[in-house]
Design an enzyme around this catalytic site. Sequence first.
Site, PDB file in Angstrom:
ATOM      1  N   ASP A 173     -31.934  -6.274  12.285  1.00  0.00           N
ATOM      2  CA  ASP A 173     -31.544  -6.980  13.168  1.00  0.00           C
ATOM      3  C   ASP A 173     -32.425  -8.117  13.419  1.00  0.00           C
ATOM      4  O   ASP A 173     -33.513  -8.111  12.971  1.00  0.00           O
ATOM      5  CB  ASP A 173     -30.841  -6.296  14.483  1.00  0.00           C
ATOM      6  N   ASN A 204     -30.632 -17.005  21.639  1.00  0.00           N
ATOM      7  CA  ASN A 204     -29.391 -17.720  21.776  1.00  0.00           C
ATOM      8  C   ASN A 204     -29.367 -18.144  23.177  1.00  0.00           C
ATOM      9  O   ASN A 204     -28.707 -19.286  23.288  1.00  0.00           O
ATOM     10  CB  ASN A 204     -28.341 -16.573  21.341  1.00  0.00           C
ATOM     11  N   HIS A 226     -25.638 -21.354  21.323  1.00  0.00           N
ATOM     12  CA  HIS A 226     -25.140 -20.351  20.346  1.00  0.00           C
ATOM     13  C   HIS A 226     -24.821 -21.508  18.767  1.00  0.00           C
ATOM     14  O   HIS A 226     -24.980 -20.655  18.076  1.00  0.00           O
ATOM     15  CB  HIS A 226     -23.650 -20.308  20.759  1.00  0.00           C
ATOM     16  N   ASP A 251     -26.506 -19.665  15.653  1.00  0.00           N
ATOM     17  CA  ASP A 251     -25.547 -19.513  14.316  1.00  0.00           C
ATOM     18  C   ASP A 251     -26.493 -20.038  13.147  1.00  0.00           C
ATOM     19  O   ASP A 251     -26.387 -19.564  12.362  1.00  0.00           O
ATOM     20  CB  ASP A 251     -24.505 -20.320  14.481  1.00  0.00           C
ATOM     21  N   GLU A 271     -25.926 -10.110  15.408  1.00  0.00           N
ATOM     22  CA  GLU A 271     -27.257 -10.115  14.488  1.00  0.00           C
ATOM     23  C   GLU A 271     -27.607  -9.047  13.827  1.00  0.00           C
ATOM     24  O   GLU A 271     -28.765  -9.192  13.385  1.00  0.00           O
ATOM     25  CB  GLU A 271     -28.173 -10.458  15.728  1.00  0.00           C
TER      26      GLU A 271
END
Length: 147
Positions: free
Chosen positions: A33, A41, A46, A50, A75
């Site tokens: 992760d 984030n 966001h 991304d 993630e």
Amino acid sequence: MAFCDDLTGIPSRRSLNESLQGLGRRFTIAMLDVDHFKRFNDTYGHDVGDQVLKMVARKMTDVGGGGKAYRYGGEEFTILFSGRRADDALPHLEELRKTIADYRLALRGGERPKDQRQGKERRGTRGGRGEGAYAAGNGQYRRGRKQ
């Protein structure tokens, strides 16, 4: 559920499930992760998050040792090493971790152009690589789990 993750372009969890059905007795699965992703984030938004996920996925597709990367969700990612023992996969995972940890992500300031015309007008008028940089990752791991 799709076989390819729409955001990252790598195989999805569904594809992983299909791959797991045909495995023999020897394989290694690494669950990964992105460290501190929620905080990143929440801080940068966001859209930037991304971009981080896309970058991480791109780097994971280059893992050596016959590993294949999958997006598990959010993630979280999985790398499957078919026919490999954990000891065989670890050097490749460490190299991947280092590659991602050393990647410098440039964060651009809020003065970004609003459209293509403004972008063309401003291009070449500023130097540098943005207002800040953030190390993409710095996690360490040990066999079986993250430290």
